[in-house]
Every structure is written in C-alpha cells, then in structure tokens.
Design a protein around this motif. Sequence first.
Motif, short mmCIF file in Angstrom:
data_model
loop_
_atom_site.label_atom_id
_atom_site.label_comp_id
_atom_site.label_asym_id
_atom_site.label_seq_id
_atom_site.Cartn_x
_atom_site.Cartn_y
_atom_site.Cartn_z
N ASN A 169 0.83 -1.21 0.00
CA ASN A 169 0.00 0.00 0.00
C ASN A 169 0.87 1.25 0.00
O ASN A 169 0.59 2.22 -0.72
CB ASN A 169 -0.93 0.01 1.22
CG ASN A 169 -2.18 -0.83 1.01
OD1 ASN A 169 -2.28 -1.59 0.05
ND2 ASN A 169 -3.13 -0.72 1.91
N ILE A 170 1.91 1.26 0.83
CA ILE A 170 2.80 2.42 0.89
C ILE A 170 3.52 2.60 -0.45
O ILE A 170 3.65 3.72 -0.95
CB ILE A 170 3.79 2.26 2.05
CG1 ILE A 170 3.04 2.41 3.38
CG2 ILE A 170 4.91 3.29 1.96
CD1 ILE A 170 3.89 2.11 4.60
N VAL B 290 1.38 -1.63 12.49
CA VAL B 290 1.82 -0.37 13.09
C VAL B 290 3.32 -0.18 12.91
O VAL B 290 3.79 0.92 12.58
CB VAL B 290 1.43 -0.33 14.58
CG1 VAL B 290 2.04 0.89 15.27
CG2 VAL B 290 -0.09 -0.31 14.73
N ASP B 291 4.09 -1.23 13.12
CA ASP B 291 5.54 -1.13 12.95
C ASP B 291 5.92 -0.71 11.55
O ASP B 291 6.79 0.16 11.35
CB ASP B 291 6.21 -2.47 13.28
CG ASP B 291 6.24 -2.78 14.77
OD1 ASP B 291 5.97 -1.86 15.56
OD2 ASP B 291 6.54 -3.93 15.13
N GLU B 292 5.29 -1.32 10.54
CA GLU B 292 5.62 -0.99 9.15
C GLU B 292 5.24 0.45 8.82
O GLU B 292 5.99 1.17 8.17
CB GLU B 292 4.93 -1.97 8.21
CG GLU B 292 5.48 -3.37 8.26
CD GLU B 292 6.96 -3.44 7.92
OE1 GLU B 292 7.40 -2.72 7.00
OE2 GLU B 292 7.69 -4.19 8.60
N TYR C 254 7.83 4.01 8.04
CA TYR C 254 7.72 4.89 6.88
C TYR C 254 7.15 6.25 7.25
O TYR C 254 6.75 7.02 6.39
CB TYR C 254 6.86 4.22 5.79
CG TYR C 254 7.68 3.27 4.95
CD1 TYR C 254 8.22 3.68 3.74
CD2 TYR C 254 7.95 1.98 5.39
CE1 TYR C 254 9.00 2.82 2.97
CE2 TYR C 254 8.72 1.11 4.64
CZ TYR C 254 9.25 1.53 3.43
OH TYR C 254 10.03 0.68 2.69
N GLY C 255 7.11 6.54 8.55
CA GLY C 255 6.76 7.88 9.01
C GLY C 255 5.29 8.18 9.08
O GLY C 255 4.91 9.34 9.25
N THR C 256 4.44 7.15 8.97
CA THR C 256 3.00 7.40 8.98
C THR C 256 2.34 6.59 10.09
O THR C 256 3.01 6.20 11.06
CB THR C 256 2.38 7.14 7.60
OG1 THR C 256 0.99 7.52 7.62
CG2 THR C 256 2.53 5.71 7.15
N TYR C 257 1.05 6.35 10.01
CA TYR C 257 0.30 5.78 11.14
C TYR C 257 -0.77 4.82 10.65
O TYR C 257 -1.06 4.73 9.45
CB TYR C 257 -0.35 6.91 11.95
CG TYR C 257 -1.48 7.62 11.21
CD1 TYR C 257 -2.81 7.28 11.42
CD2 TYR C 257 -1.20 8.62 10.27
CE1 TYR C 257 -3.84 7.91 10.73
CE2 TYR C 257 -2.22 9.26 9.59
CZ TYR C 257 -3.53 8.90 9.82
OH TYR C 257 -4.54 9.53 9.12
N GLY D 184 3.03 12.38 8.00
CA GLY D 184 4.47 12.63 8.04
C GLY D 184 5.18 12.53 6.71
O GLY D 184 4.88 13.27 5.77
N TRP D 185 6.13 11.61 6.63
CA TRP D 185 6.91 11.45 5.39
C TRP D 185 6.05 11.07 4.20
O TRP D 185 6.43 11.29 3.05
CB TRP D 185 7.98 10.37 5.57
CG TRP D 185 9.02 10.71 6.61
CD1 TRP D 185 9.36 11.94 7.06
CD2 TRP D 185 9.84 9.77 7.31
NE1 TRP D 185 10.34 11.85 8.01
CE2 TRP D 185 10.66 10.52 8.18
CE3 TRP D 185 9.97 8.38 7.29
CZ2 TRP D 185 11.60 9.92 9.02
CZ3 TRP D 185 10.90 7.78 8.13
CH2 TRP D 185 11.70 8.53 8.98
N LYS D 186 4.88 10.50 4.45
CA LYS D 186 3.99 10.08 3.36
C LYS D 186 2.91 11.11 3.05
O LYS D 186 2.00 10.84 2.27
CB LYS D 186 3.34 8.73 3.71
CG LYS D 186 4.32 7.56 3.78
CD LYS D 186 5.03 7.33 2.46
CE LYS D 186 4.05 6.93 1.37
NZ LYS D 186 4.72 6.69 0.07
N ASN D 187 3.01 12.30 3.65
CA ASN D 187 2.03 13.36 3.40
C ASN D 187 2.12 13.81 1.95
O ASN D 187 3.16 14.31 1.52
CB ASN D 187 2.30 14.53 4.34
CG ASN D 187 1.20 15.58 4.32
OD1 ASN D 187 0.39 15.65 3.40
ND2 ASN D 187 1.16 16.41 5.34
N PRO D 188 1.04 13.64 1.17
CA PRO D 188 1.11 14.04 -0.24
C PRO D 188 1.07 15.55 -0.44
O PRO D 188 1.32 16.03 -1.54
CB PRO D 188 -0.11 13.36 -0.87
CG PRO D 188 -1.08 13.21 0.27
CD PRO D 188 -0.25 13.00 1.50
#
Length: 429
Positions: free
Chosen positions: A190-191, A227-229, A233-236, A374-378
């Motif tokens: 998904n990421i 949650v760990d994955e 990658y900086g998200t939730y 976070g890091w995945k914020n588009p």
Amino acid sequence: VLQAQDAKETILFSNVKVFNGVDEKLLDADVLVEGNLIKQVSEDIKAPKGTQVIDGGGRTLMPGMIEAHGHVTYSSPLADMLLNHDQTEQAIRSARRAHDYLMAGFTTVRDMGGNSVGVQKALDAGMFPGPRIYSSGPSISQTTGHGDFRTANDGHPYFDGRERAGVADRLGFTRIADGVDEVRRAVRDNIFRGAAQIKIMTGGGVTSYTDPLFAPQYSPEEIKAAVDEATRYGTYVAVHAQTNAGVVAALDAGAISIEHGLILEESTVKRMAKIGAYYNPQAFLALQDVSGNPMFQDPIQQEKNRQVAEGTPRAIEWAKKYKVKMLWGTDVFFGDDAFVNFRQEFAYRDRFFKPIEQMIQVTGNNGEVLALSGWKNPYPHGDLGVIKEGAYADILLVDGDPTRDIRLLMDSENIDLIMKDGVIYKNDL
C-alpha cells in the motif's frame, strides 16, 4: 462540471468574519492569498498592486471542510461495483464523486479504503475538479474479516490465487492478508502504491455478513506488525473497530486513529484521551432509521446496527467527558442515493455538540490527523483545516454564521465561494 479560474492569483478577502479552524471566536480580519498559500491574516491588509479583492459582505470565511472517513472509489451501488462495473466506469464514477465532494465544500478527503491513489494523482494533475485525497489504499483485513468482500463463488487469494479472489481484492477495494508476514507485505505494498496512511480492520462491522460484530479481528502480533511498518515509513495506522476489544487491541499495538468505536467501555475512552488517540465516530450511520435503507435490509445487519446504535450516545458522551480529540467523518459509500445524505452527519451530531465544536472537528481536528502521515504526506508544504499564514489556501465563504447554525453547511447553496489550493472553483458572490 464547473471550471476553475485559469491561473492562480493574489487574492484579498475583506469584510469577512474569520473562523480559523481552531478558536471558538470569529475574527474580524482580512485574508491575503498568494499563489496556493495563505500569505497574511490580519486587520486592514494593504494588498499588493494587481491583487483581486473579494468583498465577503460580512460572510463567514472558514477553512475548506475535510471528510475524515470517506470512500471516493466506493461510488456505485454495491452489486454494480462488484459485478457489473469495469475499472473504466468505476474510475469515471469516482471522478464524479470527487467533484461532488468539492462542490459540497469538502476540499480534502481522507479516503479510508479503496483504490483511490489513481484518482488522487489525476486530481493533483488538474485533470478535473476535486478535493485533495489522503488515500489509505485498499483496507487490510483478515480472512472473514470486515474487509473480506468475497462472494460464495470466489476463491481465496492464498488457496486459489489472487485471480480467483474476487473483484474487491482484484480491483483494490480491500486486501486480504493473514499472518504477520502477509500483513507486513500488504502494508508495504500500500505504501509503495502511494498510501498516505494505513487502514486495517480489527473488529466486526455492521454491513458485512460473515464476521460477528463482537469478534476481534487480527492477533496482537498482526496489528503490531502493521503499526511497525507504517511507523517505519513515518506514517500511522487507523483501525476499523466497533467494539471495545478491537479498540483495546489497536491501542495496545500503537494505532492512533479509531474509526467508529461505538460500543466501548468508559475506561477505554479515558485511555484514548490520555494517549492522545483520535476518535472518528459516525453518528448518522449508527442512529439513522435503516428501515428504508437498501444497505441494511438483511436481519443480520439490522441486529448489528441496533447494537451499535444502542452504544453510540454513551460512547460519544464519554468522549466529550474526557475531551478525546474528535474527528468528523461519515463513512457514507456506494451509490448516489446514499452519498446525497452524507452531510446528515452534521444534523445527527447536533444533539451531542455545539455548532462550533463540529466546525473545529471538520476543519482543525481533521487537519491534525492528516498531518500525522508525516513522510507520506502528499501535501507537505502547508497546513490544512486552518486559516493562518503558511496554510494551504483552501477557503469557503458561507452565507450566514454556522457557529450558530451548523445546518447551514448541509446545503451547498449557503456556500457562496469555494477555493482549493488558491484556485476558485465556485463564486456566487
């Protein structure tokens, strides 16, 4: 389809009452937009030469609203979506759904399950009008979980191969994953495909048939793996969970956003407040009269809905008591006959919250949870859900004062101007 202005400009909004998404009191201030960001919020701004000045006529200026639990690609009646609509038709219907969200004043949608990344990319490229989308990608579910949409004629992705696992899995509406390794792989995929946050199912649902409402879904180890994955990658992770056991398991694993959660114990709600979890109940779906709703005609669904409706007022009152951070979302999905009612959420929450509380939920609070990606914020270059310097210029002008009557936001006729990313898509001034 309404067309936006040809180019972004410097625009000054004057003679408005500003709701900034955070404070309960409206501000007497001007708002200057430069490009796609808010440049200044203060009294008597001296506009640069060439600035377009918009006199708000005393209207309420507020942030664009945020739908924190939407399903943009669940845009057809269920039977058609799973059986009769190919990907091309589904994409076009999803584009129309996105457009309808924008023209209702919702400039951002947090998509809580579905193949919405492609729609998001097309919107971001300016191919058609619509909101920003924070996609979760396919919701992730265990076998016979709330996201297992297979029919009796479908196979299982593990036993029979993905090509026989049903339309919902094949078209990216949901993803079945069992065991720690499969959950990790599903989150990573998904990421990879563009998800901003991850959505998993940790408990039963009302609309699904094969999972009992009170059955916990996913083991603690599987939830922790998701949650760990996401965290790496900086998200939730946001979780679907109606009952206490699913919510407790999610909190134990470190999930921070609880979707639904309407049959809870007081101690769990108190814990949510203590750790700063976000709570996204849907009052309309739980409390509506489902007797005429085609989505809830099976006796199994009706009994599940009765139990959820019974728990809803108590859960929301506890959330108010302990000051849990409340999100605003609807989870309205499938055909237009359902979508037309999504703003009923304002009316059903009206019995629990003051209008200003709902306004903060649908703007500032929802903007906070978006930023957790976070890091995945588009959309990383400005805040959303607020009117302040440096925030994205997502702005509404409302004819009237929704801090006194929240139902004004249920009728698009009351929203005279819609701006997203500094571009005006509707102007009825």
